[in-house]
Write a protein that holds these residues in place. Structure first.
Motif, PDB file in Angstrom:
ATOM      1  N   GLN A   1     -14.299-100.333  45.376  1.00 50.52           N
ATOM      2  CA  GLN A   1     -13.141-101.189  45.114  1.00 50.52           C
ATOM      3  C   GLN A   1     -11.929-100.736  45.928  1.00 50.52           C
ATOM      4  O   GLN A   1     -11.171-101.550  46.424  1.00 50.52           O
ATOM      5  CB  GLN A   1     -12.816-101.181  43.626  1.00 50.52           C
TER       6      GLN A   1
ATOM      7  N   ASN B   1     -19.431 -95.038  37.899  1.00 50.52           N
ATOM      8  CA  ASN B   1     -17.961 -95.079  37.958  1.00 50.52           C
ATOM      9  C   ASN B   1     -17.447 -94.663  39.332  1.00 50.52           C
ATOM     10  O   ASN B   1     -16.569 -95.312  39.917  1.00 50.52           O
ATOM     11  CB  ASN B   1     -17.357 -94.163  36.895  1.00 50.52           C
ATOM     12  N   GLU B   2     -17.992 -93.558  39.842  1.00 51.11           N
ATOM     13  CA  GLU B   2     -17.526 -93.035  41.125  1.00 51.11           C
ATOM     14  C   GLU B   2     -17.773 -94.019  42.262  1.00 51.11           C
ATOM     15  O   GLU B   2     -16.883 -94.292  43.080  1.00 51.11           O
ATOM     16  CB  GLU B   2     -18.230 -91.710  41.425  1.00 51.11           C
TER      17      GLU B   2
ATOM     18  N   ASN C   1     -15.690 -97.414  41.776  1.00 53.26           N
ATOM     19  CA  ASN C   1     -14.271 -97.178  42.084  1.00 53.26           C
ATOM     20  C   ASN C   1     -14.046 -96.985  43.577  1.00 53.26           C
ATOM     21  O   ASN C   1     -13.076 -97.497  44.144  1.00 53.26           O
ATOM     22  CB  ASN C   1     -13.764 -95.951  41.313  1.00 53.26           C
TER      23      ASN C   1
END
Length: 381
Positions: free
Chosen positions: A377, A370-371, A374
């Protein structure tokens, strides 16, 4: 391979295909386990079922994927007076109902009843699956806790519906599948002969089945029980008048892509179960020699890579990816059983972004992914 239910002392998700959902739930109730049971039908892509349990009791059950369609249908069936608005990411149906209670739109008793009915419907569909992959994580992850029901209390009233859905399984693999009309004239004739309704109702049915809706959406549009709809469609499917498409095709799949390069089928299954049930699409690469071509074609948001592989080890493959103009900025996470400082330094030297030691905890892997996704992005925008 470790049985995910028997390995209750571990906080890692494992998968097993020859254990039924019913047996897993029975073991959870018997051993009074707490956590999340994730259930995947290997024949239906992008849909997972998740059952939350506490001390062997059912706290909630729902779907990962297809949540909007399923929730809208179930609200119409069980709480039509509730004006539904779209779920917002990362909001879940559980969070939505909690907000309805906290804002006074529904009473606590109404919310508990809805949570119980939604859980029953989800568990029903897990118990009809002929083959499953299971994952168990000791973290519950629900707040607040509003429901606690015994497995017996939840499942006992469902037996007749479970048997009926099992009979439909060959023709209708899941309530998320999308029915479509293959032969329009034959469809109209067959429906007319069955005296299903008035001409305008038949026209509405035809229009609805032409919109690429899943069964939940069709049932919502028709204001019809989904089991009755499936029973109605089954003879038309067998007559090759109606076809069934899977819920989501790769053409409209906009999930972030994570590539997993590992020659272990067990690791691949575990990674797929953890990440796809959390909204990612996982590409499995078993042969590292072919990785470069696949990665350039599919443009992943992140690459997970084993260090110890035949032909090309992870260090060398990582170095090669960093030399590619198309892949040099993609985060690379090394998955390995090695936990030495020298290995970590070497991984960094060849361009690895992060390092996760096997066996890993589901939340540990998910947090790293996730880290990094994200962050990449945000940098891209």
């Amino acid at each position: 391979m470790v049985d995910p239910i028997e390995a209750q002392t571990q906080s890692t998700t494992s998968t097993k295909s020859n254990v039924s959902a019913a047996k897993a739930l029975h073991e959870i109730a018997k051993k009074k386990l707490s956590g999340q049971l994730t259930i995947r039908d290997p024949n239906v892509d992008s849909i997972y079922w998740r059952i939350y349990v506490g001390n062997g009791q059912v706290l909630y059950a729902g779907s990962i994927g297809g949540q909007q369609e399923r929730f809208r249908y179930l609200l119409q069936q069980n709480c039509p007076q509730l004006e539904f608005s779209q779920l917002e990411k990362p909001q879940s149906d559980y969070q939505y109902l909690c907000q309805c209670w906290q804002s006074g739109r529904l009473s606590l008793q109404q919310v508990r009843q809805l949570l119980f009915l939604l859980s029953q419907e989800a568990i029903l569909h897990t118990l009809t699956l002929p083959e499953v992959q299971l994952g168990f994580d000791k973290k519950i992850g629900l707040d607040p806790l509003l429901l606690s029901a015994s497995l017996q209390q939840t499942v006992a009233p469902l037996q007749n519906s479970i048997n009926q859905w099992k009979q439909l399984q060959v023709d209708i693999p899941s309530p998320f599948h999308r029915p479509f009309i293959k032969e329009l004239e034959k469809f109209a004739q067959a429906v007319y002969q069955r005296k299903t309704g008035k001409p305008q109702q038949i026209d509405f049915l035809t229009q609805t089945l032409s919109q690429n809706y899943c069964l939940y959406e069709v049932a919502t549009k028709l204001k019809m029980d989904i089991l009755k709809l499936a029973i109605f469609l089954q003879p038309l499917i067998r007559a090759d008048i109606i076809g069934m498409n899977p819920y989501r095709s790769s053409q409209n799949d906009n999930r972030p892509i994570v590539a997993c390069i590992d020659d272990s089928k067990t690791v691949q299954r575990n990674v797929k179960l953890i990440l796809e049930s959390s909204g990612y699409r996982v590409i499995e690469i078993m042969e590292p020699a072919r990785a470069l071509t696949t990665l350039v074609r599919d443009k992943p948001s992140l690459v997970l890579m084993d260090i110890s592989m035949p032909e090309i080890d992870g260090y060398e493959l990582c170095r090669m990816l960093r030399l590619s103009s198309a892949l040099k900025e993609v985060p690379i996470v090394m998955l390995t059983g090695r936990d030495g400082l020298v290995d970590r330094i070497r991984a960094r030297m060849v361009g690895a972004t992060s390092y996760v030691t096997k066996p890993f905890q589901p939340q540990q892997l998910l947090s790293v992914v996730n880290e990094l996704v994200n962050s990449s992005q945000i940098e891209a925008s």
